[in-house]
Motif scaffolding. Structure first.
Motif, PDB file in Angstrom:
ATOM      1  N   GLN A   1      42.152  -1.127   5.823  1.00  0.00           N
ATOM      2  CA  GLN A   1      40.682  -1.198   5.855  1.00  0.00           C
ATOM      3  C   GLN A   1      40.202  -2.635   6.049  1.00  0.00           C
ATOM      4  O   GLN A   1      39.303  -2.888   6.830  1.00  0.00           O
ATOM      5  N   ARG A   2      40.854  -3.577   5.319  1.00  0.00           N
ATOM      6  CA  ARG A   2      40.445  -4.970   5.439  1.00  0.00           C
ATOM      7  C   ARG A   2      40.611  -5.472   6.866  1.00  0.00           C
ATOM      8  O   ARG A   2      39.801  -6.231   7.361  1.00  0.00           O
ATOM      9  N   ALA A   3      41.698  -5.022   7.522  1.00  0.00           N
ATOM     10  CA  ALA A   3      41.938  -5.440   8.909  1.00  0.00           C
ATOM     11  C   ALA A   3      40.825  -4.919   9.808  1.00  0.00           C
ATOM     12  O   ALA A   3      40.336  -5.619  10.690  1.00  0.00           O
ATOM     13  N   GLU A   4      40.401  -3.675   9.539  1.00  0.00           N
ATOM     14  CA  GLU A   4      39.312  -3.086  10.330  1.00  0.00           C
ATOM     15  C   GLU A   4      38.017  -3.887  10.114  1.00  0.00           C
ATOM     16  O   GLU A   4      37.295  -4.192  11.070  1.00  0.00           O
ATOM     17  N   TRP A   5      37.759  -4.268   8.865  1.00  0.00           N
ATOM     18  CA  TRP A   5      36.544  -5.041   8.575  1.00  0.00           C
ATOM     19  C   TRP A   5      36.589  -6.395   9.272  1.00  0.00           C
ATOM     20  O   TRP A   5      35.583  -6.860   9.802  1.00  0.00           O
ATOM     21  N   ALA A   6      37.761  -7.023   9.271  1.00  0.00           N
ATOM     22  CA  ALA A   6      37.887  -8.372   9.842  1.00  0.00           C
ATOM     23  C   ALA A   6      37.473  -8.390  11.315  1.00  0.00           C
ATOM     24  O   ALA A   6      36.920  -9.378  11.808  1.00  0.00           O
ATOM     25  N   LEU A   7      37.717  -7.287  12.012  1.00  0.00           N
ATOM     26  CA  LEU A   7      37.347  -7.207  13.434  1.00  0.00           C
ATOM     27  C   LEU A   7      35.836  -7.297  13.638  1.00  0.00           C
ATOM     28  O   LEU A   7      35.364  -7.594  14.725  1.00  0.00           O
ATOM     29  N   LEU A   8      35.097  -7.009  12.587  1.00  0.00           N
ATOM     30  CA  LEU A   8      33.631  -6.977  12.702  1.00  0.00           C
ATOM     31  C   LEU A   8      32.984  -8.337  12.447  1.00  0.00           C
ATOM     32  O   LEU A   8      31.767  -8.481  12.538  1.00  0.00           O
ATOM     33  N   LYS A   9      33.810  -9.327  12.156  1.00  0.00           N
ATOM     34  CA  LYS A   9      33.284 -10.619  11.697  1.00  0.00           C
ATOM     35  C   LYS A   9      32.242 -11.223  12.649  1.00  0.00           C
ATOM     36  O   LYS A   9      31.217 -11.721  12.212  1.00  0.00           O
ATOM     37  N   ASP A  10      32.502 -11.190  13.935  1.00  0.00           N
ATOM     38  CA  ASP A  10      31.579 -11.832  14.876  1.00  0.00           C
ATOM     39  C   ASP A  10      30.680 -10.830  15.579  1.00  0.00           C
ATOM     40  O   ASP A  10      30.057 -11.140  16.595  1.00  0.00           O
ATOM     41  N   GLN A  11      30.624  -9.613  15.036  1.00  0.00           N
ATOM     42  CA  GLN A  11      29.781  -8.591  15.662  1.00  0.00           C
ATOM     43  C   GLN A  11      28.431  -8.478  14.962  1.00  0.00           C
ATOM     44  O   GLN A  11      28.258  -8.930  13.841  1.00  0.00           O
ATOM     45  N   GLN A  12      27.510  -7.836  15.665  1.00  0.00           N
ATOM     46  CA  GLN A  12      26.214  -7.528  15.058  1.00  0.00           C
ATOM     47  C   GLN A  12      26.385  -6.357  14.097  1.00  0.00           C
ATOM     48  O   GLN A  12      27.383  -5.631  14.166  1.00  0.00           O
ATOM     49  N   SER A  13      25.402  -6.135  13.257  1.00  0.00           N
ATOM     50  CA  SER A  13      25.415  -4.970  12.373  1.00  0.00           C
ATOM     51  C   SER A  13      24.595  -3.876  13.054  1.00  0.00           C
ATOM     52  O   SER A  13      23.373  -4.005  13.185  1.00  0.00           O
ATOM     53  N   VAL A  14      25.282  -2.830  13.501  1.00  0.00           N
ATOM     54  CA  VAL A  14      24.634  -1.788  14.300  1.00  0.00           C
ATOM     55  C   VAL A  14      25.014  -0.412  13.772  1.00  0.00           C
ATOM     56  O   VAL A  14      26.174  -0.167  13.428  1.00  0.00           O
ATOM     57  N   SER A  15      24.051   0.508  13.749  1.00  0.00           N
ATOM     58  CA  SER A  15      24.358   1.883  13.342  1.00  0.00           C
ATOM     59  C   SER A  15      25.048   2.609  14.492  1.00  0.00           C
ATOM     60  O   SER A  15      25.090   2.105  15.622  1.00  0.00           O
ATOM     61  N   ALA A  16      25.551   3.814  14.206  1.00  0.00           N
ATOM     62  CA  ALA A  16      26.256   4.602  15.228  1.00  0.00           C
ATOM     63  C   ALA A  16      25.359   4.876  16.434  1.00  0.00           C
ATOM     64  O   ALA A  16      25.835   4.973  17.563  1.00  0.00           O
ATOM     65  N   ASP A  17      24.030   4.962  16.190  1.00  0.00           N
ATOM     66  CA  ASP A  17      23.107   5.238  17.297  1.00  0.00           C
ATOM     67  C   ASP A  17      22.432   3.978  17.820  1.00  0.00           C
ATOM     68  O   ASP A  17      21.407   4.052  18.507  1.00  0.00           O
ATOM     69  N   GLY A  18      22.972   2.811  17.480  1.00  0.00           N
ATOM     70  CA  GLY A  18      22.540   1.590  18.152  1.00  0.00           C
ATOM     71  C   GLY A  18      21.363   0.841  17.548  1.00  0.00           C
ATOM     72  O   GLY A  18      20.831  -0.073  18.158  1.00  0.00           O
ATOM     73  N   LYS A  19      20.957   1.180  16.316  1.00  0.00           N
ATOM     74  CA  LYS A  19      19.876   0.394  15.693  1.00  0.00           C
ATOM     75  C   LYS A  19      20.499  -0.822  14.982  1.00  0.00           C
ATOM     76  O   LYS A  19      21.479  -0.680  14.251  1.00  0.00           O
ATOM     77  N   THR A  20      19.937  -1.996  15.217  1.00  0.00           N
ATOM     78  CA  THR A  20      20.519  -3.197  14.602  1.00  0.00           C
ATOM     79  C   THR A  20      19.837  -3.529  13.278  1.00  0.00           C
ATOM     80  O   THR A  20      18.637  -3.310  13.092  1.00  0.00           O
ATOM     81  N   PHE A  21      20.639  -4.052  12.384  1.00  0.00           N
ATOM     82  CA  PHE A  21      20.167  -4.534  11.084  1.00  0.00           C
ATOM     83  C   PHE A  21      20.691  -5.957  10.912  1.00  0.00           C
ATOM     84  O   PHE A  21      21.594  -6.372  11.636  1.00  0.00           O
ATOM     85  N   VAL A  22      20.119  -6.683   9.964  1.00  0.00           N
ATOM     86  CA  VAL A  22      20.657  -8.004   9.615  1.00  0.00           C
ATOM     87  C   VAL A  22      21.414  -7.847   8.308  1.00  0.00           C
ATOM     88  O   VAL A  22      20.867  -7.331   7.328  1.00  0.00           O
ATOM     89  N   VAL A  23      22.681  -8.266   8.303  1.00  0.00           N
ATOM     90  CA  VAL A  23      23.445  -8.264   7.052  1.00  0.00           C
ATOM     91  C   VAL A  23      23.720  -9.719   6.676  1.00  0.00           C
ATOM     92  O   VAL A  23      24.417 -10.441   7.394  1.00  0.00           O
ATOM     93  N   GLY A  24      23.120 -10.145   5.588  1.00  0.00           N
ATOM     94  CA  GLY A  24      23.207 -11.534   5.154  1.00  0.00           C
ATOM     95  C   GLY A  24      23.898 -11.663   3.812  1.00  0.00           C
ATOM     96  O   GLY A  24      24.311 -10.665   3.203  1.00  0.00           O
TER      97      GLY A  24
END
Ligand code: PEP
Ligand code: MG
Length: 321
Positions: A1-24
């Motif tokens: 799971q941690r490896a999967e999360w690490a891939l998201l490090k430089d990505q935006q926070s987006v829902s499955a249907d493409g709405k973006t959120f800010v995760v701070g």
């Protein structure tokens, strides 16, 4: 799971249907910035400046504060940094500045109430923040606001300091001004506040405590500390709707923002920014990616119509399994 999360490090926070959120991420000091950057935070949603006052043996000078705030906004390189003016009082004490003993410190002299009383101390902090705003994307918010009069008084002092610095030729950035929603009175009157400010940040740690009149630290009443109680959810939803009606931004910086049970409901309500302890950032981004906002909107509607905290937990389980 941690490896999967690490891939998201430089990505935006987006829902499955493409709405973006800010995760701070939330910080208490410039020393926390390493974790903020390692976890790919899209902003600092809460900088608790009272630690600057608590870790010192004197009131921090304007220059000491300026250096701390500048270091944080520079490291974020243009991403938003929301700095909260000092939230002293309640359980937060200073060795070198004795505040009066009180029967009910949590209902007493703390945070913005002190700042509006000891205005020189507040002005010093505002000047340090304004000077640091030239180095990045700095937002300022006031803690423990209960009334419009308090916000207006704080904003007036802010504008006075801004004008003075401008006249002295000091460089400053555009600064967004907002309040913490921690007191039910402000949550209920959010529509009025929304007309006069740029953003809200919902502080659920205190908001839950004050709404349920229960101290989480007290075992005897801990059962009343219910984040998913529909009364709390309705207050949060009221704030989000009121803000969006005026085109204003809504963040959450209390513990709830990084709670996997709350996140689906908050996505459904349309919360804009989720700010949490840095180690929760990637896990939250990963959860968002799996959820569809249309489904979460239905979940939020059901949760707002529920009767109990436990009922909401069951609704979330059913909607996200
Ligand atoms: C809150 O009340 O939710 C909050 C973020 O502020 P603190 O935890 O610093 O009181
Ligand atoms: Mg608080």
């Amino acid at each position: 799971q941690r490896a999967e999360w690490a891939l998201l490090k430089d990505q935006q926070s987006v829902s499955a249907d493409g709405k973006t959120f800010v995760v701070g991420a939330n910080i208490g000091s410039p020393k926390d910035m390493a974790a903020v950057l390692e976890n790919g935070s899209e902003g600092v949603g809460l900088y608790r400046t009272e630690f600057l006052y608590m870790e010192s043996d004197h009131l921090p000078t304007e220059d000491e504060q300026f250096e701390a705030y500048k270091a944080v906004v520079e490291k974020m390189a243009g991403k938003p940094v929301t700095v909260r003016t000092m939230d002293i009082g309640g359980d937060k004490h200073l060795s070198y500045w004795k505040l009066p003993d009180e029967e009910n410190p949590f209902l007493g002299y703390r945070a913005i109430r002190i700042s509006l009383d000891q205005t020189e101390i507040f002005r010093t902090q505002l000047r340090a923040l304004l000077r640091a705003s030239a180095y990045g994307n700095l937002w300022i918010m006031f803690p423990m606001i209960a009334t419009l009069a308090e916000f207006r008084a704080a904003k007036k002092l802010y504008l006075e300091e801004r004008t003075k610095l401008e006249n002295d030729g000091v460089a400053m950035g555009e600064v967004k001004l907002g309040i913490m929603i921690e007191i039910p009175a402000a949550a209920v009157l959010a529509d009025k506040f929304a007309k006069e400010l740029d953003f809200f940040s919902i502080g659920t740690n205190d908001l839950i405590g004050y709404t349920m009149a229960a101290d989480r630290g007290n075992d005897k009443v801990a059962y009343l500390y219910q984040p998913y109680n529909p009364s709390i959810l309705r207050l949060i939803n009221n704030v989000i709707e009121a803000a969006h009606k005026e085109g204003k931004f809504v963040a959450m910086c209390g513990e709830m923002a990084g709670d996997p049970v709350a996140v689906p409901v908050l996505m459904g309500m349309g919360l804009d920014e989720f700010s949490m302890s840095a180690p929760s950032v990637l896990q939250t981004r990963s959860l968002m990616k799996k959820l569809n906002t249309a489904d979460m909107k239905l979940l939020a509607e059901k949760a707002l119509d529920a009767e109990t905290n436990d009922e909401v937990i069951a609704l979330v389980e059913a909607a996200t399994k």
